[in-house]
Design an enzyme around this catalytic site. Structure first.
Site, PDB file in Angstrom:
ATOM      1  N   ARG A 142      17.025  -1.345  13.429  1.00  8.34           N
ATOM      2  CA  ARG A 142      16.432  -1.496  12.105  1.00  8.34           C
ATOM      3  C   ARG A 142      15.081  -2.210  12.162  1.00  8.34           C
ATOM      4  NH1 ARG A 142      21.451  -2.832   9.260  1.00  8.34           N
ATOM      5  NH2 ARG A 142      21.022  -4.942   9.944  1.00  8.34           N
TER       6      ARG A 142
ATOM      7  N   TYR B  19       0.093  -4.092 -11.467  1.00 10.08           N
ATOM      8  CA  TYR B  19       0.741  -2.792 -11.275  1.00 10.08           C
ATOM      9  C   TYR B  19       2.000  -2.725 -12.154  1.00 10.08           C
ATOM     10  CZ  TYR B  19       3.041   0.819  -8.346  1.00 10.08           C
ATOM     11  OH  TYR B  19       3.672   1.928  -7.871  1.00 10.08           O
TER      12      TYR B  19
ATOM     13  N   LYS C  98      -1.620   3.336   0.473  1.00  8.90           N
ATOM     14  CA  LYS C  98      -2.965   3.626  -0.035  1.00  8.90           C
ATOM     15  C   LYS C  98      -3.982   3.686   1.107  1.00  8.90           C
ATOM     16  CE  LYS C  98      -0.893   3.523  -4.019  1.00  8.90           C
ATOM     17  NZ  LYS C  98      -0.749   2.361  -4.878  1.00  8.90           N
TER      18      LYS C  98
HETATM   19  C1  LIG Z   1       0.570   1.886  -5.392  1.00  5.53           C
HETATM   20  C2  LIG Z   1       0.643   0.441  -5.626  1.00  5.53           C
HETATM   21  C3  LIG Z   1       1.800  -0.279  -5.338  1.00  5.53           C
HETATM   22  C4  LIG Z   1       3.089   0.393  -4.914  1.00  5.53           C
HETATM   23  O1  LIG Z   1       3.019   1.032  -3.694  1.00  5.53           O
HETATM   24  P1  LIG Z   1       4.014   2.244  -3.343  1.00  5.53           P
HETATM   25  O2  LIG Z   1       3.868   2.381  -1.863  1.00  5.53           O
HETATM   26  O3  LIG Z   1       3.520   3.420  -4.120  1.00  5.53           O
HETATM   27  O4  LIG Z   1       5.381   1.807  -3.744  1.00  5.53           O
HETATM   28  C5  LIG Z   1       1.794  -1.642  -5.512  1.00  5.53           C
HETATM   29  N1  LIG Z   1       0.701  -2.270  -5.966  1.00  5.53           N
HETATM   30  C6  LIG Z   1      -0.432  -1.615  -6.250  1.00  5.53           C
HETATM   31  C7  LIG Z   1      -1.605  -2.375  -6.752  1.00  5.53           C
HETATM   32  C8  LIG Z   1      -0.489  -0.238  -6.102  1.00  5.53           C
HETATM   33  O5  LIG Z   1      -1.605   0.402  -6.432  1.00  5.53           O
END
Ligand SMILES: *Cc1c(COP(=O)(O)O)cnc(C)c1O
Length: 393
Positions: free
Chosen positions: A60, A113, A209
């Site tokens: 894990r 968010y 991202k």
């Molecule tokens: C997209 C995003 C998240 C969440 O990420 P995921 O990998 O989509 O769960 C958290 N915080 C911010 C500022 C984001 O833009």
């Protein structure tokens, strides 16, 4: 020799030479089991892990691929311990679960968010953790802290409207009271800003991202800088059974190698689009801290090394139907949430969605654009035709 971050991102987390030669990249190590040479070796490894070292005793926890990305993320964020989670939201949930107990209070900036509020309503409230939201532009953090406040949670710039939030006074108020400061650093993704260097205790992000950069994986990263926060994160991490696929970890490492050039191009393209929009007669406001006219510009200059490809734009005297018509007329911008990949995206944020940002003053909402790596002039031309077509009718 002190090396620039760009150089370190190219070299960090690479495998050691095995004798006279070795691969450039760390292999994708797939295993559910860690095997040991002897009982003594197994006990030694278990002791190291119990002592807080990031070594693996079970599948894990991942092996070489995971360690390489953890090392790279510590390099990127300027921290000493990194945790990988299956998504950015999982990184947020895990951190808040690790730092709170029933009866605790968490104070959150109101432009975070949006799914943070689902975590609050859907889970934290049920476990007796109270979450309050504050507007850092009209309220002083000190006045909102309670005797039971354990965590102040900040995202800077904020989601959707990219409000620059000054971390310095928040950190100062919390340090004096032993309150943990957690920052969602997804906007900067460690490349443009380092909350830990400003005194935050934990920096977390969606690796989904800009770390990935190619819209092909989900990943969260939590980075801590001290043993006490690391120990609490480790306990919750192990309890929840969090695991991340080595394939995704490998892709994230691959993304990091080109992060420097991608970020510079995202900023270059976004600046071209932001300037064009700011000059457009129908545009009310562009939300992009790198723009000189943005209210957060001075703070962004002070604390950040650059900007990314995210911006929002509000139009003057426009109906919601016209806002949607612009979206539908765009040809190069796909409609989609998420961002940070190579491609341009658009998403309307209606006024209803923005009401939680107490500083929101508009009426119809905005379009959030992620400016990708396409040619900037092509993107401007596409926006020009779409705005022209939608506002003519
Ligand atoms: C997209 C995003 C998240 C969440 O990420 P995921 O990998 O989509 O769960 C958290 N915080 C911010 C500022 C984001 O833009």
């Amino acid at each position: 020799m002190s090396l620039h971050l760009d150089t370190r991102l190219a070299h960090c987390g690479r495998p050691a030479m095995n004798g006279e030669s070795g691969p450039v990249n760390v292999p994708i190590v797939r295993t559910s089991t860690v095997r040991f040479k002897s009982i003594e070796a197994m006990h030694a490894q278990v002791r190291k892990r119990a002592g807080g070292l990031p070594v693996s005793t079970y599948g894990r926890q991942g092996m070489d691929t995971h360690r390489a990305l953890e090392e790279a993320m510590c390099e990127l964020e300027g921290g000493s311990r990194a945790y990988l989670t299956p998504s950015g939201l999982a990184a947020i949930s895990l951190t808040l679960l690790a730092l709170t107990s029933p009866g605790d209070h968490v104070l959150v900036t109101d432009s975070v968010y949006q799914p943070v509020r689902k975590l609050d309503a859907g889970h934290l409230a049920r476990t007796g953790v109270e979450v309050g939201y504050f507007d850092p532009f009209t309220e002083s953090v000190e006045e909102r802290l309670q005797p039971n406040t354990r965590v102040v949670y900040v995202e800077t710039p904020g989601s959707l409207l990219f409000e620059m939030i000054d971390l310095a006074p928040i950190v100062a108020a919390c340090k004096a009271r032993g309150i943990s400061v957690v920052v969602d650093n997804t906007w900067a993704s460690g490349y443009l800003f380092n909350p830990l260097a400003m005194g935050a205790d934990i920096s977390l992000m969606a690796g989904t991202k800009y770390v990935s950069g190619h819209s092909d994986l989900m990943l969260g990263v939590i980075v801590a800088n001290d043993a006490s926060h690391a120990s609490r994160l480790t306990t919750t991490y192990e309890a929840l059974g969090v695991a991340v696929s080595p394939d995704d970890v490998y892709l994230a490492l691959r993304g990091l190698r080109t992060m420097a050039v991608r970020m510079q191009q995202h900023e270059h393209n976004a600046m071209a689009v932001a300037r064009w929009l700011a000059d457009h007669a129908s545009v009310d406001r562009v939300y992009y801290p790198a723009l000189e006219t943005d209210p957060g510009h001075a703070l962004w200059r002070r604390d950040f090394r650059g900007a990314n490809g995210l911006l929002s734009v509000g139009f003057r005297g426009i109906t919601e139907a016209q806002l949607f018509a612009i979206v539908d007329a765009l040809m190069l911008f796909d409609i989609g949430a998420s961002w940070g990949g190579y491609e341009s995206l658009v998403l309307p944020a209606t006024s209803e969605k923005l009401l939680s940002h107490r500083s929101w003053r508009g009426s119809t909402g905005v379009l959030r654009l992620h400016i990708g790596l396409e040619n900037a002039a092509d993107l401007v031309n596409d926006l020009s035709q779409a705005v022209g077509a939608a506002l003519k009718s």
